[in-house]
Design a protein around this motif. Sequence first.
Motif, short mmCIF file in Angstrom:
data_model
loop_
_atom_site.label_atom_id
_atom_site.label_comp_id
_atom_site.label_asym_id
_atom_site.label_seq_id
_atom_site.Cartn_x
_atom_site.Cartn_y
_atom_site.Cartn_z
N ALA A 43 -4.94 3.07 11.35
CA ALA A 43 -4.39 1.78 10.93
C ALA A 43 -3.49 1.21 12.03
O ALA A 43 -3.55 0.02 12.35
N ARG A 44 -2.67 2.06 12.61
CA ARG A 44 -1.73 1.61 13.62
C ARG A 44 -2.45 1.08 14.85
O ARG A 44 -1.96 0.19 15.55
N ALA A 89 0.82 -1.22 0.00
CA ALA A 89 0.00 0.00 0.00
C ALA A 89 0.85 1.26 0.00
O ALA A 89 0.39 2.32 -0.41
N LEU A 143 -7.84 -5.05 21.18
CA LEU A 143 -6.96 -3.95 20.76
C LEU A 143 -7.39 -2.65 21.43
O LEU A 143 -6.57 -1.84 21.84
N GLY A 173 -5.17 -0.50 14.71
CA GLY A 173 -5.96 -1.68 14.33
C GLY A 173 -7.43 -1.37 14.15
O GLY A 173 -8.28 -2.25 14.27
N LEU A 181 0.08 1.55 20.56
CA LEU A 181 -0.26 0.30 19.87
C LEU A 181 0.19 0.36 18.41
O LEU A 181 -0.01 1.37 17.73
N HIS A 182 0.77 -0.73 17.97
CA HIS A 182 1.15 -0.87 16.55
C HIS A 182 0.56 -2.17 16.05
O HIS A 182 1.08 -3.26 16.36
N TRP A 183 -0.53 -2.07 15.32
CA TRP A 183 -1.18 -3.26 14.78
C TRP A 183 -0.77 -3.36 13.32
O TRP A 183 -0.81 -2.37 12.59
N TYR A 184 -0.33 -4.55 12.90
CA TYR A 184 0.28 -4.65 11.58
C TYR A 184 -0.74 -4.87 10.47
O TYR A 184 -0.39 -4.77 9.29
N GLY A 185 -1.97 -5.19 10.85
CA GLY A 185 -2.99 -5.38 9.81
C GLY A 185 -2.71 -6.56 8.91
O GLY A 185 -3.13 -6.57 7.75
N ALA A 235 -5.05 4.26 0.59
CA ALA A 235 -4.14 3.12 0.76
C ALA A 235 -4.26 2.50 2.14
O ALA A 235 -3.93 1.34 2.33
N LEU A 236 -4.72 3.27 3.11
CA LEU A 236 -4.76 2.79 4.49
C LEU A 236 -6.15 2.38 4.93
O LEU A 236 -6.35 1.92 6.06
#
Lengths: 402, 402
Positions: free
Chosen positions: B7-8, A26, A339, B10, A350-354, B26-27
Amino acid sequence: MLAGAAARLGIDLHVQTPSREDPAVALASSVVVAPLDDVQATRRLAERSGTISFENEWVPLDALLPLREEGIRFLPDLDALRPLVSKREQRQLLDRLHLPGPRWCPLEAVLPPPPSPPAGEEETPTPTAAGAPSPPPALRPAAPALPEGFSFPVMAKAAFGGYDGRGTLPLRRQEDLEALLERVDPAAWILEERVDFERELALVACRDRQGRVACFPLVETHQHHQVCDWVLFPAAVDHAARAFARNVAASLLTALDYVGVLSIEFFHGRAGLQVNELAPRTHNSGHLTIEACPCSQFEQQVRIVTGLPLGSTDPVLPGALMVNLLGRDHGEEDPAERLRALAALPGAHLHWYGKRGSSPGRKLGHLTLRLDAVTPADRAAERDRRLAEVRRIWPLPADSPG
Amino acid sequence: MLAGAAARLGIDLHVQTPSREDPAVALASSVVVAPLDDVQATRRLAERSGTISFENEWVPLDALLPLREEGIRFLPDLDALRPLVSKREQRQLLDRLHLPGPRWCPLEAVLPPPPSPPAGEEETPTPTAAGAPSPPPALRPAAPALPEGFSFPVMAKAAFGGYDGRGTLPLRRQEDLEALLERVDPAAWILEERVDFERELALVACRDRQGRVACFPLVETHQHHQVCDWVLFPAAVDHAARAFARNVAASLLTALDYVGVLSIEFFHGRAGLQVNELAPRTHNSGHLTIEACPCSQFEQQVRIVTGLPLGSTDPVLPGALMVNLLGRDHGEEDPAERLRALAALPGAHLHWYGKRGSSPGRKLGHLTLRLDAVTPADRAAERDRRLAEVRRIWPLPADSPG
């Protein structure tokens, strides 16, 4: 995260990936959808891109050499990568540089020497009517044996392709060793003594095109079933250990003429610091640099590869705890509520990678928590308290086969 | 930047945008490609999304009311937005809450009262053969006139749709006023006295669903041709001004029952603080919160809309300077080299938006620089020095029509 850093800096990113669902797609200007060892695809990538770098160490070095001959630039250079993509060559490199690591040997070293027939007994025994005879004791294949200085348990490691404990096997007794020999090529494995460490440490270091070296803060790492569970900054070690770790990093980077981000895992215990593993890339132990440092490990890699000066690695937080969010079950429920609960923890990032899909032990995201304790003892208590908060919401996956 | 924060965390993001090239696409988990005032498209968006929020104030409020009646949740609520989407209603709101702002009036107030015919002269004059007669002096339409208390120059502002100086016009003399009246609907414009300020300030404030209010640090902003040029944190004002700004924010947020991020621009001068403009959204003056605060204005908006607790707004840097990177010419050269030079500045954080195309004054990215000076005087000097470094690489666009 690497792709995000590139996009933010306005750098054109072209990605070779086997999957259109790769999160980097993306953010990329263009994508070459192909397996990572498809060298013709890498050639197409090079037509769009001034420099090629890598996100993991599974690099088909020999196949890429002709591309370098054609003038395609790889950073780190393929020569710098060669001793790093194989655990066996890593150990040889560390020995050559006199850097400390666990005692090791190629797995081949456990094989008995080929039987050299006793002098004067050149004839083979004649079979009898009763069938093949047992060979005389001197010719019976000797059992494999650990070389002098080793004793069970030992760790067996695949030279190539291991990660998160895959390709690593504890051998507890002779039978484990024999079972391993029956199923693997001994030339592709090594043995290491099992180190009796107090803690594991990691250092993300970097070197730019001009040879300048910088190190992110030394961190403490904790594994669960050989997968990174949490990372703590700063590590509870003294100044000498920190300085020694940086010296190891500088020696390695300089000896290899390495350009880019390099990660070093250490054992720390009574024997001092010993290098466990090297990884020629950004590393899970460096994820907390996103919050803890002005320039993250990801931006640093992008800066180096594109020839920008190094960003600062000086911490801006007093402490931080990074906790991996590992997948638990196949087809588990929508994680949205969990989350939310994680993001609601005080001081949490938080860092969610999707990523699509989940499987036990797969890294789906991570959470970084700011820590404020000042002394190592207080910090350990704060870490335990914060970690318990996270694990109440997002437990570790059930015990998976090691 | 809002989409990246979602996005980060989640969080599933569904976007309504007129352009597939919108960087948020894109996100996003899904996209409804439609103009922002296409209410049927917003209805489709609502089928996918639990809550709808806005990235700008050009919101077709009346058309959206039926959707709210159907149970679709908007945050901020449409009622909270109503006084904010029009500059005229903003002024009325501020008056109602007794919050300080420049003297203002509707543009209609300059119109002369309709001629009331003198008593006893009810007949219309008879046309003569020479054509229509000049009306007698008493019936000639009176010239428009500034109401009592106003004097030229004054600022004329469109009630709706202005930004970056568009819809704002200085009126220097009577002829400017008359020219404006010839081309606009006076009900859709207001006049404001021109404030003799020393500096402009801005505050990004936020309020969560439980009514908790938090404010990011007060910043100083500087405009070039009515487009934001740079933003400085912290602003060189005393504690009382900071406290007053926070009180204004709390009053506004609470009075409106506003849920989300709200931006307030102030004039600061001899008359103290006066509210210049309100924007019901994240704001250019808050971009430096990405580096200067643990939780950026973008993450804050996402947290509030999704019901997460507010993140911390306490600064983690001693100071910061945000510089906008404005487009200069149509079809200008590839900016890659200039972006490299910007990213190479010490302590610089580059944010390139990756927009397609450029036009003079368009915001293409921004650069945030860490500042270390301690006193206001030193900070002003550091700001000037750093700003000069940036402008040598990325000059302001040539003077564009105001």
